[in-house]
Design an enzyme around this catalytic site. Structure first.
Site: not given
Ligand code: DOR
Ligand code: ZN
Length: 435
Positions: A71, A73-75, A162, A243, A316, A320, A335
């Site tokens: 899990h 997030h590479l954006r 997600d 998560h 996860d 940001h 996040g």
């Molecule tokens: O905390 C989170 N950040 N929960 C999520 O479900 C999405 C993720 C994000 O993409 O930043």
């Molecule tokens: Zn999520």
């Protein structure tokens, strides 16, 4: 799979280390010979005969199958200011992860075969394996399923919306039916968003004191209950709960497993380390979704990590930029980053404090996640496996400094934490990508 690798020795002998390979039931001093991207030989110390181009001295260290993060997030595409595939996979390598499964809530959403292929192109500069998870519904809007078959053919290993749940009963049912036919896991972000509007943390005494609207545990558990029920009913359906954060949701997962449904789940390091009471007042580096929960939820999660109910630790990792976090708590993005602290938090909290055996911790980073998404040839160092290896020092004490992170973002509650357990080397397909 393509990587941004430079040089590649054709053989590497990892010598003198303690091999922990839960899938192969090995927990002993062993030498490991990697050759042409595969594990060529595993043998007792000094028993490997074949010569090697390079040697790695692993004395005093744990040698494990390459860690897999389900899990991340590479954006990319679209939000490279938070993270790129190059920076995110560099952080993954520093955290000991040789494979990351990427989330599709990018801009645009990864809901087509073209975007899945794009993620896997060498131009992205990945230094570890990237396994895309595609969107389950078009634009992750929850209304129409994506073309699972073409996404799978393009290399997606699962589907999810997600960031949001797949809320509609009919859509979730249809997704699990189709996923069952294709042997394709559906990953659920379990949150009944009809119950969590404008909420920014867990519902409890703390949210009451801070004057913030709180998400109840029931908003997570009710979705898990519904999904597990469907997974029990639908032949071959594969449900993966992302998560998982509450004791009540664990009950649903246990029910599914007892019924022999194909239900798996993951837990994040922050949910096994912190509670809502640890949150510093209105500090948005403690804001994530699902939120930090109660002490009793944390205790239940620790028990489930120990007893095998939880299949994987997943970060996860949700980078940001500062300007997306530096504002009123309720408006800040959800996040936190997590790739570089996951192993040390697991060793510090699970192994040292809770006495969970190191082999079980390693399983949660390797064989466990490999099974969730059928990552064949990974999650073990049995002969013939892919030569993805994580080497770490379980005793090393160090201080995590967010400013030195290889991620593009700094949004972590663990800045300045003293931790135990440090990655020494990360090897992908026989090549050292981090040392
Ligand atoms: O905390 C989170 N950040 N929960 C999520 O479900 C999405 C993720 C994000 O993409 O930043
Ligand atoms: Zn999520």
């Amino acid at each position: 799979m393509a990587h941004g690798k430079t040089k590649s020795a054709s053989s590497l002998l990892i010598k003198g280390g303690h091999l922990i390979d839960p899938a192969a039931r090995v927990d002993a001093l062993m030498d490991v010979l990697l050759k042409d991207g595969r594990v060529a030989e595993v043998a007792a110390p000094n028993k490997i005969r074949g010569a090697a181009d390079e040697k790695f001295d692993a004395r005093g260290l744990i040698v494990a199958p390459g860690f897999i993060d389900l899990h991340v997030h590479l954006r990319e595409p679209g939000q490279g200011h938070k993270e790129t595939i190059a920076t995110g996979t560099a952080a993954a390598a520093a955290g000991g992860f040789t494979s990351v499964c990427t989330m599709p809530n990018t801009a645009p959403v990864v809901d087509s075969a073209e975007w899945v292929e794009w993620l896997r192109q060498p131009e992205r500069g990945a230094v570890v394996n990237v396994f895309p998870i595609a969107a389950a519904t078009r634009s992750s809007k929850g209304a129409t399923l994506t073309d699972f078959r073409s996404l799978q053919r393009a290399g997606a290993i699962a589907v999810t919306d997600d960031g949001k749940p797949i809320l509609e009963d009919a859509i979730m049912r249809e997704g699990l039916v189709l996923g069952g036919e294709l042997n394709f896991p559906v990953v659920q972000h379990a949150e009944d968003t009809r119950m969590t509007e404008d909420c920014s943390m867990h519902a409890g005494a703390r949210s009451f004191r801070l004057g913030l609207r709180g998400m109840t545990a029931a908003a997570e558990a009710s979705v898990v209950e519904r999904d597990v029920q469907l997974a029990i009913q639908i032949p071959n359906a594969r449900l993966h709960v992302a998560h998982l954060s509450t004791a009540d949701a664990l009950k649903g997962v246990r029910r599914g497993k007892r019924a022999k449904a194909r239900v798996t789940c993951e837990v994040t390091p922050h949910h096994f380390t912190l509670t809502d009471e640890d949150m510093r007042d209105y500090d948005s580096n403690y804001k994530m979704n699902p939120p930090l929960r109660s002490a009793s939820d944390l205790e239940a999660i620790l028990a489930a990590l120990a007893d095998g109910t939880v299949d994987a630790i997943a970060t996860d990792h949700a980078p940001h930029a500062l300007h997306e976090k530096q504002m009123e708590f309720e408006r800040a993005a959800f996040g936190i980053t997590g790739l570089e602290t996951a192993l040390a938090l697991a060793i510090t909290k699970l192994h040292r404090e809770k006495r969970i055996p190191l082999a079980r911790v390693v399983e949660l980073f390797t064989a466990g996640p490999a099974r969730c998404f059928d990552l064949r040839g990974r999650g073990s160092l049995a002969r013939g496996s892919v030569a993805d290896v994580t080497i770490f020092d379980p005793k090393k004490k160090w201080t995590f400094e967010a400013a030195k992170s290889l991620s593009k973002s700094r949004n972590t509650p663990f800045d300045g934490w003293q931790l135990q357990g440090r990655v020494v080397a990360t090897i992908v397909s026989g090549t050292i990508v981090y040392q």
